[in-house]
Design a protein around this motif. Structure first.
Motif, PDB file in Angstrom:
ATOM      1  N   GLY A 126       0.815  -1.211   0.000  1.00 17.51           N
ATOM      2  CA  GLY A 126       0.000   0.000   0.000  1.00 17.51           C
ATOM      3  C   GLY A 126       0.848   1.261   0.000  1.00 17.51           C
ATOM      4  N   ASP A 143       1.162   4.249  -2.839  1.00 22.30           N
ATOM      5  CA  ASP A 143       1.029   5.663  -2.488  1.00 22.30           C
ATOM      6  C   ASP A 143       2.222   6.467  -2.983  1.00 22.30           C
ATOM      7  OD1 ASP A 143      -1.397   5.235  -1.226  1.00 22.30           O
ATOM      8  OD2 ASP A 143      -0.527   5.083   0.785  1.00 22.30           O
ATOM      9  N   ASP A 162      -5.246  -4.737  -2.547  1.00 19.64           N
ATOM     10  CA  ASP A 162      -5.320  -3.480  -1.804  1.00 19.64           C
ATOM     11  C   ASP A 162      -6.692  -2.830  -1.992  1.00 19.64           C
ATOM     12  OD1 ASP A 162      -4.957  -0.382  -1.604  1.00 19.64           O
ATOM     13  OD2 ASP A 162      -3.197  -1.207  -0.594  1.00 19.64           O
ATOM     14  N   ARG A 219      -7.649   0.138  -1.632  1.00 19.93           N
ATOM     15  CA  ARG A 219      -7.623   1.475  -2.225  1.00 19.93           C
ATOM     16  C   ARG A 219      -7.003   1.469  -3.627  1.00 19.93           C
ATOM     17  NH1 ARG A 219      -4.033   4.452   0.305  1.00 19.93           N
ATOM     18  NH2 ARG A 219      -4.865   6.346  -0.630  1.00 19.93           N
TER      19      ARG A 219
END
Length: 531
Positions: A251, A255, A278, A280
């Protein structure tokens, strides 16, 4: 274009190709854009001029510490700018940076440091205790330098050299990077990579992955892999900005890709599985991403298809390479990934990169026709100088101008490579190479074990996992859990068998050799290495 017996790039490797010092990948950009950002390592940012100045100080510190041409420095740490600096500095001093797999057990780390005959060990703070535990076994080490953390010594060490330091005379065939790859003897071998081999790789990789000066290259693969160190040099060769990832936290990596506007990144297939899981994943903006590469282990077809759907506007590249070839030498292109007329190519290793030639041969070295399985041999300037202090292994691998990959496969008439098996029985689990003999020599030491064969079996997450097939002594008694626990501390975590099967006997041929292909059949029935 049809390839009848060998696969070639659009131009063949030539011994006349100009080879310049590898430090040129930095010096050019110091001259052209000294104040532009070159490297990001966590919260530290380095311009090209500052990065070059630190490399020079590292080289001077090496010399002041007694490092001489031909010596090895051992580096044990997670990814950091210090490791890259040490590699490039070694290219100036005539030494080589022997980067160690930080996932190895203490005994394995000790073996590599002693094999490299390193007088200096640079280690990250997480591995200070590892070095301390084996310090008495390190027969050549004179100094240990901690890099990073509250007890950092590396930054002070950079100041110990002379301002009048002068680089050694340039020799294109001197190794400055030494990466260890396990072998059939059960002990790691140091592949010596040179100015010539890594320059040739950078040229091929820049073409293959379409690196440009405005690229932002994420280095997430460990620097003890060619997928880390060679990827760095390829991006830098065209002036790309480098973003170093110290640890693979899926993650957080996603990002950072967005935050740093990363254009190029390379991961092992298992990491893509973590990305896809993940929550997101689809909430991020990946508009900057141009190239996502993968390799090091088989990518399950469902994972490939899910990635193509998750990143519809991103170019995917599958690679085939090896440490002994300084990295990648065959690539499955983005167009191949999305070619609905040839879906079978998704399980191929693509076609050869510029500067390389590949042929498929029989056991006697005779070239085989298309669609015939044999061993893959390759020829290019990318191949290693040889194995450090191991002339026999070098002679077994380098045959004239050719390098034996140890992999079996075939080439179709259009030059696409298909890997069908591993001649050396290597297991690739989560991008890490495991040679069965390394595991077997530990398992067989257990008092209850009479015989053992270690194989790779299908694993939906890691591509393959390690399995031990064991024959017990007549009065031997040990459980699966006990045998796995026995391996802890004796092997790196990824080499420890995940499962153990007990059998009455192992199949052997007339000369007594274990028939691992027969053992694998049960576990791979209905599966291939890519499904």
């Amino acid at each position: 274009m049809r390839h009848d017996v060998t696969s070639k790039s659009t131009y063949a490797a030539s011994s006349n190709d100009e080879v310049t010092p590898i430090i040129g990948v930095v010096d050019r950009w110091v001259a052209e854009k000294p104040d532009d950002l070159a490297v990001i390592d966590g919260d530290r940012h380095f311009t090209w001029s500052r990065f070059r100045e630190r490399i020079e100080r590292n080289a001077a510190a090496q010399v002041a510490s007694g490092v001489r041409p031909g010596d090895r420095i051992a580096f044990l740490d997670k990814n950091s700018v210090a490791c890259v600096e040490t590699t490039l500095a070694a290219s100036l001093t005539g030494a080589a940076n022997a980067v160690i797999n930080f996932r190895l057990s203490p005994a394995e780390v000790a073996y590599i440091i002693n094999d490299a005959q390193a007088a200096i060990v640079i280690t990250g703070p997480e591995f200070v205790d590892t070095i301390a535990a084996i310090r008495d076994e390190l027969t050549t080490v004179e100094r240990v330098i901690v890099s990073g953390g509250p007890d950092d010594e590396y930054e002070r060490w950079l100041d110990c050299g002379s301002e009048s330091f002068a680089a050694v005379p340039f020799d294109p065939d001197v190794a400055f990077l030494q990466l260890y790859t396990s072998g059939t003897t059960g002990h790691p071998k140091g592949a010596m990579l040179t100015h010539r081999s890594l320059s040739a790789h950078s040229r091929a990789a820049v073409t293959g992955f379409r690196f440009t000066e405005d690229s932002v290259s994420m280095v997430a693969m460990p620097l003890f892999h060619v997928g880390g160190s060679s990827w760095v040099l390829a991006g830098m060769s065209v002036g790309a900005q480098t973003v170093i990832v110290r640890e693979m936290v899926p993650g957080a990596v996603l990002d950072e890709m967005v935050e740093r506007a990363v254009t190029h990144a390379f991961f092992v297939p298992a990491v893509y599985g973590f990305f896809l899981a993940d929550r997101r994943l689809h909430k991020r903006d990946y508009s900057a991403v141009r190239c996502l590469g993968y390799g090091g282990s088989p990518m399950p077809l469902p994972t490939i298809r899910a990635c193509l759907e998750a990143w519809p506007d991103v170019d995917f590249y599958q690679v085939y390479g090896m440490t002994e070839m300084s990295g990648v030498f065959s690539v499955l292109t983005p167009a191949d990934h999305r070619d609905v007329t040839h879906p079978e190519r998704l399980v191929s290793a693509g076609r050869v990169l510029p500067g390389n030639i590949i042929k498929v041969v029989d056991p006697d070295g005779n070239t085989l026709p298309p669609n015939t399985v044999g061993e893959l041999w390759t020829k290019s300037q990318q191949h290693m100088l040889g194995y450090w202090r191991n002339p026999q292994a070098t002679a077994d691998t380098l045959v004239g101008e050719w390098l034996r990959t140890g992999d079996a496969g075939h080439m179709d008439p259009d030059g696409y490579l298909f890997i069908s098996d591993r001649v050396k029985d290597m297991i690739i689990t989560g991008g890490e190479n495991v040679y069965p003999v390394e595991v077997e020599r530990v398992v067989i030491e257990h008092e209850a074990v009479a015989d053992v064969a270690v194989i790779g079996v299908p694993d939906d997450k890691w591509g393959e996992s390690v399995k031990a097939v064991v024959v017990l002594n007549a009065d031997g008694a040990v459980t699966e859990d006990e045998l796995i626990d026995y391996c802890r501390g004796r092997l790196a975590g990824y080499k420890i068998p995940k499962t153990v099967d007990f059998v009455s006997a192992l199949p052997r041929n007339s000369t007594g050799k274990i028939l691992k292909r027969e053992i694998r059949k049960e576990y791979w029935a209905g599966r291939t290495l890519h499904t």
